[in-house]
Each structure stands twice: as structure tokens, then as C-alpha cells.
Design an enzyme around this catalytic site. Structure first.
Site, PDB file in Angstrom:
ATOM      1  N   ARG A  22      30.121  38.478  32.993  1.00 13.69           N
ATOM      2  CA  ARG A  22      29.910  37.082  32.623  1.00 13.69           C
ATOM      3  C   ARG A  22      29.512  36.321  33.873  1.00 13.69           C
ATOM      4  NH1 ARG A  22      28.721  36.055  27.464  1.00 13.69           N
ATOM      5  NH2 ARG A  22      30.413  36.473  26.008  1.00 13.69           N
ATOM      6  N   ALA A  32      30.497  39.075  20.160  1.00 16.97           N
ATOM      7  CA  ALA A  32      30.160  37.692  19.835  1.00 16.97           C
ATOM      8  C   ALA A  32      28.715  37.433  20.183  1.00 16.97           C
ATOM      9  CB  ALA A  32      31.058  36.736  20.609  1.00 16.97           C
ATOM     10  N   GLU A  89      25.063  40.856  15.381  1.00 17.70           N
ATOM     11  CA  GLU A  89      25.738  41.065  16.667  1.00 17.70           C
ATOM     12  C   GLU A  89      26.595  42.328  16.650  1.00 17.70           C
ATOM     13  OE1 GLU A  89      25.336  39.588  19.487  1.00 17.70           O
ATOM     14  OE2 GLU A  89      24.140  37.850  18.900  1.00 17.70           O
ATOM     15  N   GLU A 137      25.738  44.957  19.455  1.00 21.32           N
ATOM     16  CA  GLU A 137      26.674  45.123  20.575  1.00 21.32           C
ATOM     17  C   GLU A 137      27.550  46.359  20.428  1.00 21.32           C
ATOM     18  OE1 GLU A 137      28.880  41.584  21.484  1.00 21.32           O
ATOM     19  OE2 GLU A 137      27.082  40.551  22.204  1.00 21.32           O
ATOM     20  N   GLU A 140      18.725  47.206  17.977  1.00 21.18           N
ATOM     21  CA  GLU A 140      18.322  46.980  19.363  1.00 21.18           C
ATOM     22  C   GLU A 140      18.983  45.701  19.893  1.00 21.18           C
ATOM     23  OE1 GLU A 140      16.471  48.362  22.678  1.00 21.18           O
ATOM     24  OE2 GLU A 140      16.491  49.285  20.681  1.00 21.18           O
TER      25      GLU A 140
END
Lengths: 178, 178
Positions: free
Chosen positions: B63, B75, B91, B95, B134
Site C-alpha cells: 500500500r 476489495a 474483484e 484478486e 485478468e
């Protein structure tokens, strides 16, 4: 894999009253570049103030960014260089009119690590007694006292919709019952 | 007491890639004026993806605003006009590489109502099966699977320090056990 992103250049966009904004170019782990927008925030505290009967103190206030009155645990921004505990004691006095004899740091967390550096220190305050300090001139609040289980129920009813309050009340409910 | 603050004038400061910034003058409930800095955000989703053995899927990622690798629930931001559920499904596929047959909106909350309008929709996803899409080109993630009680324990050990993840995991722990 090293996930780190490395600063290349930084552009100051805004220096404000409660936040700053900058935009950085960074090098990604695969060598390509990307831009990152960062809201700089001084950090904050939030307080679970719990009395002997396991009531918790909440505040109703108008939150301009979302255009709504919210029900939240007391909280406030750190002044420059201020110790989180002293800030929490000040905010509890200003917003709720209470002091506490016992302070415990329950959690420290990042509110929005995707776009801001804001860190929040969550305290559990017990041994409450009246102690009023003058509030910020532009804050208008109403204090609400609820049994902790009722406050937790308000989360799932959708009447408490503030992330720090949800995290704080659920964490406190586990800590107090344990 | 009417706590509402009324817009007087608004100044656009920045229009960016993931956020905008404006500064408004407002009239306070007592008639005086104040300035309000508002970070405009498109809104976001977060997902508690729970398998049959009550494991939850987390992501490790760097982050940039806090300069740290975090452990968070999956998220992502809403695209313009995107339905939160469709965003959550996208998502989770991007992810974590999963789809889910059951989706439940657990909570909707504001991440930082003091300075941003970001709203976050938290989903519980069950009935998981592999389904890879992707990912964003500038996202680098590692997936971690943990038993839900162990993820909750990581909150109190300080290894999960992200507000939405803390709120989401504690809310899920109550919902799943109930």
C-alpha cells in the site's frame, strides 16, 4: 516477491487545513511506472467509552462529505506532535464531557490505505467521570448512550455506518466479553 | 437541533485518477461559516470469501500511501455506474481467482466520513469455485487463506491493520457463528 513500489517523482497538489494531497510517480515491482494519489492526514484517535453498566457513548453529528447525520464513537484528529492517548483524553472531554481512569489501546489501524496515510488509534476508556472541556468551535454534536450489545445491533440494522465505529464496537464487544 | 451544514461556495482543487478534491464554504448550524475539504471517491466493495471449511481469503499487497505491505480482505473501487455486486464478483475473480454461488450484502459503511464520501459495500461470498480474471495491470498481490478465527486473531495481534478488513472479519465472525 518484493511488492514494494519505489518513489520516482512527487508533486504537491494541495496543502490544506485537515489534509494535503500529493501525486507521486512510482516504479512497480515489474519495472513499469504508475501514478499514486496520496491524501496526507495527521492521524486520529477513536474512543470506546464504556461505563460500569456496559453502556457505550456515541455522538450524532453532521458529516458534510456524505451529507448525512451519523452515529459514531467519539473521535478526532491528532494535533501536530500530539500523543494519541492525550488526544483521546481531550476528545472524550470535548465531545462527550467525560474523563476516564483506565485507558487501553485496543487497536491501531489504517482507515483507507489505498489512498491515504491516515492511521487511527482506538482506545477503550473505562472508569468514567464527568469532565467537560471546550469543544472545537465548528463541531456540533449530540451525545447518545447505549448498551454495548444494542450499539452492536445498530451496526447490523444499518444505523451505524461508520467504519471506525463498526471496527471499534465489534472489537470492544469481543474484548469485554472475553 | 438541526445539525445540517449548508453549502455556500465550492472550489474544485483536483480531478484525478482515483479521487477528486474540492473545498467548500459552508454555513454552520449557528450561522457562522467554515471550510470543508472533501475527497470525492467512486465508492468501493470488499469481500469476505468463505469456503466450506470456514477459511477466509486475504490478499497481501503493498500500500503505497502507508509504505507497507498489508494483509486485507479483497476489495476494489467501483467503476463508473457499476453495480456493487458485479464489482465484488469482478474483484474476487481478479484478486483471488474465485467465483461464488452465494452473495450476501453484510454491511455498507463510510470509510472516512470526516473527509471523504467513500462508501464501501461489504459482501459475504460462499459456494466458492476457481474462476480467474485478468487483474489490473498495476496491482501485485499474494493470496493468503486462513481459518476465519485465525484471521480474527491476527486483528488483535496487530498483523491485520486495515479498517475495512477489521470491520468485515469481525462482522463475518458474528454472522457465521450466529
Amino acid at each position: 516477491m518484493d511488492l514494494t513500489e519505489v518513489l520516482l517523482t512527487s508533486e504537491r497538489i494541495y496543502e490544506g487545513r485537515i489534509l494535503n494531497l500529493r501525486r507521486d510517480r512510482v516504479r512497480l515491482p515489474d519495472g513499469r511506472e504508475a501514478s499514486r494519489e496520496v491524501v496526507e492526514h495527521p492521524g486520529a484517535v477513536a474512543i470506546i467509552a464504556l461505563d460500569k453498566e456496559k453502556n457505550v457513548y456515541l455522538v450524532r453529528q453532521y458529516r458534510y462529505p456524505i451529507g448525512r447525520v451519523t452515529l459514531e464513537i467519539p473521535a478526532g484528529k491528532l494535533d501536530a506532535g500530539e500523543e494519541p492517548l492525550l488526544c483521546a483524553q481531550r476528545e472524550l472531554a470535548e465531545e462527550v464531557g467525560l474523563a476516564a481512569t483506565e485507558w487501553q489501546l485496543l487497536l491501531a489501524f489504517y482507515t483507507t490505505p489505498g489512498f491515504s496515510d491516515e492511521i487511527m488509534y482506538l482506545f477503550l476508556a473505562t472508569g468514567l467521570k464527568p469532565h467537560r472541556e471546550e469543544a472545537d468551535a465548528d463541531e456540533f454534536l449530540e451525545v447518545v448512550r447505549l448498551p454495548l450489545p444494542e450499539a452492536v445491533a445498530q451496526i447490523f440494522k444499518g444505523t451505524i455506518q461508520d467504519a471506525k465505529s463498526i471496527a471499534g464496537l465489534l472489537a470492544a464487544a469481543r474484548t469485554v466479553q472475553a
